[in-house]
Design a protein around this motif. Sequence first.
Motif, PDB file in Angstrom:
ATOM      1  N   ASP A 150       0.851  -1.197   0.000  1.00  0.00           N
ATOM      2  CA  ASP A 150       0.000   0.000   0.000  1.00  0.00           C
ATOM      3  C   ASP A 150       0.887   1.248   0.000  1.00  0.00           C
ATOM      4  N   GLU A 151       0.868   1.992  -1.095  1.00  0.00           N
ATOM      5  CA  GLU A 151       1.763   3.136  -1.229  1.00  0.00           C
ATOM      6  C   GLU A 151       1.473   4.224  -0.203  1.00  0.00           C
ATOM      7  N   ALA A 152       0.190   4.483   0.078  1.00  0.00           N
ATOM      8  CA  ALA A 152      -0.153   5.534   1.034  1.00  0.00           C
ATOM      9  C   ALA A 152       0.418   5.219   2.420  1.00  0.00           C
ATOM     10  N   THR A 153       0.344   3.950   2.806  1.00  0.00           N
ATOM     11  CA  THR A 153       0.914   3.532   4.094  1.00  0.00           C
ATOM     12  C   THR A 153       2.426   3.717   4.092  1.00  0.00           C
ATOM     13  N   ALA A 154       3.058   3.312   2.986  1.00  0.00           N
ATOM     14  CA  ALA A 154       4.515   3.440   2.894  1.00  0.00           C
ATOM     15  C   ALA A 154       4.954   4.887   2.955  1.00  0.00           C
ATOM     16  N   ARG A 155       4.245   5.758   2.239  1.00  0.00           N
ATOM     17  CA  ARG A 155       4.622   7.174   2.233  1.00  0.00           C
ATOM     18  C   ARG A 155       4.443   7.786   3.624  1.00  0.00           C
ATOM     19  N   LYS A 156       3.401   7.387   4.313  1.00  0.00           N
ATOM     20  CA  LYS A 156       3.180   7.903   5.667  1.00  0.00           C
ATOM     21  C   LYS A 156       4.301   7.431   6.588  1.00  0.00           C
ATOM     22  N   PHE A 157       4.696   6.178   6.445  1.00  0.00           N
ATOM     23  CA  PHE A 157       5.783   5.619   7.235  1.00  0.00           C
ATOM     24  C   PHE A 157       7.078   6.397   6.982  1.00  0.00           C
ATOM     25  N   GLN A 158       7.405   6.601   5.698  1.00  0.00           N
ATOM     26  CA  GLN A 158       8.649   7.286   5.360  1.00  0.00           C
ATOM     27  C   GLN A 158       8.644   8.742   5.821  1.00  0.00           C
ATOM     28  N   ALA A 159       7.461   9.368   5.786  1.00  0.00           N
ATOM     29  CA  ALA A 159       7.372  10.762   6.206  1.00  0.00           C
ATOM     30  C   ALA A 159       7.523  10.905   7.724  1.00  0.00           C
ATOM     31  N   HIS A 160       7.009   9.914   8.467  1.00  0.00           N
ATOM     32  CA  HIS A 160       6.980  10.024   9.921  1.00  0.00           C
ATOM     33  C   HIS A 160       8.274   9.561  10.580  1.00  0.00           C
ATOM     34  N   VAL A 161       8.876   8.496  10.073  1.00  0.00           N
ATOM     35  CA  VAL A 161      10.022   7.892  10.750  1.00  0.00           C
ATOM     36  C   VAL A 161      11.228   8.841  10.716  1.00  0.00           C
ATOM     37  N   ASP A 162      11.795   9.071  11.884  1.00  0.00           N
ATOM     38  CA  ASP A 162      12.926   9.972  12.028  1.00  0.00           C
ATOM     39  C   ASP A 162      14.214   9.152  12.077  1.00  0.00           C
ATOM     40  N   ALA A 163      14.741   8.820  10.893  1.00  0.00           N
ATOM     41  CA  ALA A 163      15.969   8.033  10.794  1.00  0.00           C
ATOM     42  C   ALA A 163      16.764   8.487   9.584  1.00  0.00           C
ATOM     43  N   ALA A 164      18.041   8.157   9.562  1.00  0.00           N
ATOM     44  CA  ALA A 164      18.899   8.561   8.442  1.00  0.00           C
ATOM     45  C   ALA A 164      18.484   7.878   7.149  1.00  0.00           C
ATOM     46  N   CYS A 165      18.043   6.604   7.224  1.00  0.00           N
ATOM     47  CA  CYS A 165      17.645   5.838   6.045  1.00  0.00           C
ATOM     48  C   CYS A 165      16.320   5.141   6.335  1.00  0.00           C
ATOM     49  N   VAL A 166      15.339   5.362   5.466  1.00  0.00           N
ATOM     50  CA  VAL A 166      14.005   4.776   5.664  1.00  0.00           C
ATOM     51  C   VAL A 166      13.611   4.027   4.393  1.00  0.00           C
ATOM     52  N   TYR A 167      13.408   2.704   4.516  1.00  0.00           N
ATOM     53  CA  TYR A 167      13.204   1.821   3.369  1.00  0.00           C
ATOM     54  C   TYR A 167      11.743   1.431   3.193  1.00  0.00           C
ATOM     55  N   TRP A 168      11.367   1.219   1.946  1.00  0.00           N
ATOM     56  CA  TRP A 168      10.063   0.652   1.603  1.00  0.00           C
ATOM     57  C   TRP A 168      10.333  -0.562   0.709  1.00  0.00           C
ATOM     58  N   ASN A 169       9.955  -1.726   1.193  1.00  0.00           N
ATOM     59  CA  ASN A 169      10.105  -2.991   0.455  1.00  0.00           C
ATOM     60  C   ASN A 169      11.557  -3.277   0.048  1.00  0.00           C
ATOM     61  N   ALA A 170      12.460  -3.008   0.961  1.00  0.00           N
ATOM     62  CA  ALA A 170      13.881  -3.343   0.755  1.00  0.00           C
ATOM     63  C   ALA A 170      14.521  -3.508   2.130  1.00  0.00           C
ATOM     64  N   PRO A 171      15.540  -4.362   2.253  1.00  0.00           N
ATOM     65  CA  PRO A 171      16.164  -4.598   3.557  1.00  0.00           C
ATOM     66  C   PRO A 171      17.120  -3.488   3.963  1.00  0.00           C
ATOM     67  N   THR A 172      17.237  -3.286   5.266  1.00  0.00           N
ATOM     68  CA  THR A 172      18.141  -2.268   5.800  1.00  0.00           C
ATOM     69  C   THR A 172      19.604  -2.612   5.572  1.00  0.00           C
ATOM     70  N   SER A 173      19.879  -3.814   5.107  1.00  0.00           N
ATOM     71  CA  SER A 173      21.264  -4.214   4.821  1.00  0.00           C
ATOM     72  C   SER A 173      21.886  -3.366   3.713  1.00  0.00           C
ATOM     73  N   PHE A 174      21.089  -2.598   3.002  1.00  0.00           N
ATOM     74  CA  PHE A 174      21.627  -1.734   1.950  1.00  0.00           C
ATOM     75  C   PHE A 174      22.215  -0.437   2.496  1.00  0.00           C
ATOM     76  N   THR A 175      22.046  -0.157   3.789  1.00  0.00           N
ATOM     77  CA  THR A 175      22.630   1.064   4.349  1.00  0.00           C
ATOM     78  C   THR A 175      24.136   0.894   4.426  1.00  0.00           C
ATOM     79  N   ASP A 176      24.804   1.375   3.394  1.00  0.00           N
ATOM     80  CA  ASP A 176      26.243   1.172   3.242  1.00  0.00           C
ATOM     81  C   ASP A 176      26.736   2.122   2.160  1.00  0.00           C
TER      82      ASP A 176
END
Length: 413
Positions: free
Chosen positions: A344-370
């Motif tokens: 659900d794109e609307a849910t993902a966009r809300k998540f990305q807008a709200h989360v206060d972090a250096a890197c915020v992912y949608w449908n991808a693993p955090t292992s890419f933070t590099d």
Amino acid sequence: MQLKETFEKVKRASKSFALLTDAQRNDILNAVADAIINNKERILSANAEDLAKMDKSNPLYDRLMLTEKRLTDIAGDMRNVATLPSPLGHVTKQKTLPNGLRLCRVSVPFGVIGMIYEARPNVTYDVFSLCFKSGNACVLKGGKDADTSNREGVALIHEVLERFGVNPDVVTLLPATHEATGEMLNAVGYIDLCIPRGGRKLIDFVRDTARIPVIETGAGVVNTYFDKDGNLEMGQAIITNAKTRRVSVCNALDCLIIHESRLADLPALCEKMAEKKVVIYADAKAFAALDNKYLYLEHATEDSFGTEFMDYKMAIKTVNSLEEALAHIDENGSGHSEAIITMDEATARKFQAHVDAACVYWNAPTSFTDGAQFGLGAEIGISTQKLGPRGPMALEEITTYKWLIEGEGQTRP
């Protein structure tokens, strides 16, 4: 200050170092990369001495270990850095004032960067390559667990620098002692910026002790939210990769947050992690969903959430809404990397807008933070603060700027 003479040498070396051209720096970086490959046995032998002193069950063992593959990757990252555009001399702002003064803001090195890190000998090479490319001298303070590996790496770098006629003091490794750390953090006038890379305990100590500027990096309490509209197959792959690819790194998954409507899918989401014997600390609802279906299952405690495990361990938190998931991240995250799995794109966009972090992912693993994965060549660390750089720090993030002003005799009224 026992190390004052050492710091003075680095400061002097940083001044002459600025005269090198970008092409010369690139040639030297490629030569060091070649030396890493040509001296694999020598480096691995030194690393084996360090590994022999550490218990294999220690979560830092994987961080400490060098292999032929990892050395090949380190050399490859160094060559990648050599191909990147120079971060120096960029005009970032330019204008002419009404009085005719011409202003130009141009990127320049910090000068001397101090790096404090734990059992990660790869950091020695990454920091060298980024500092060297950006015209910064570096003072390295590694942990005692990796001291033999670090000394061999710096010795190799010095051999190449001397061959090219460059003062080897531009890369200096301090003794692996607490006293050296204290002197480094008080090297006012010698070290322009300090970057600690390690666990929360190290970073807190540096921040609370330093009299020189500090950029915080490293500590990563990482969450991934599997939403009510998450894809099961995608979720299994993302969660497994984020948790088990390398458990000792700061972008590894620590807590899976799951919408209670998807608890029936929890055994499938965790299935692949059983192969790696990941211990799961589940809250009451998640425990019930996994009971008799997952072998390495424990009841979660209050300490299970907000913990950076750096091990084959993971917590699970059940929520009944996106808002509850966001509240859990707000309370327990460290501002490093967070992810959502949802179609659900609307849910993902809300998540990305709200989360206060250096890197915020949608449908991808955090292992890419590099840094290398972000196309930055390598990284000097992942900044979790907001003042200055944020996220993977590479060449641009370790430069500053100065103003160049040209006039024709104007005076200020």
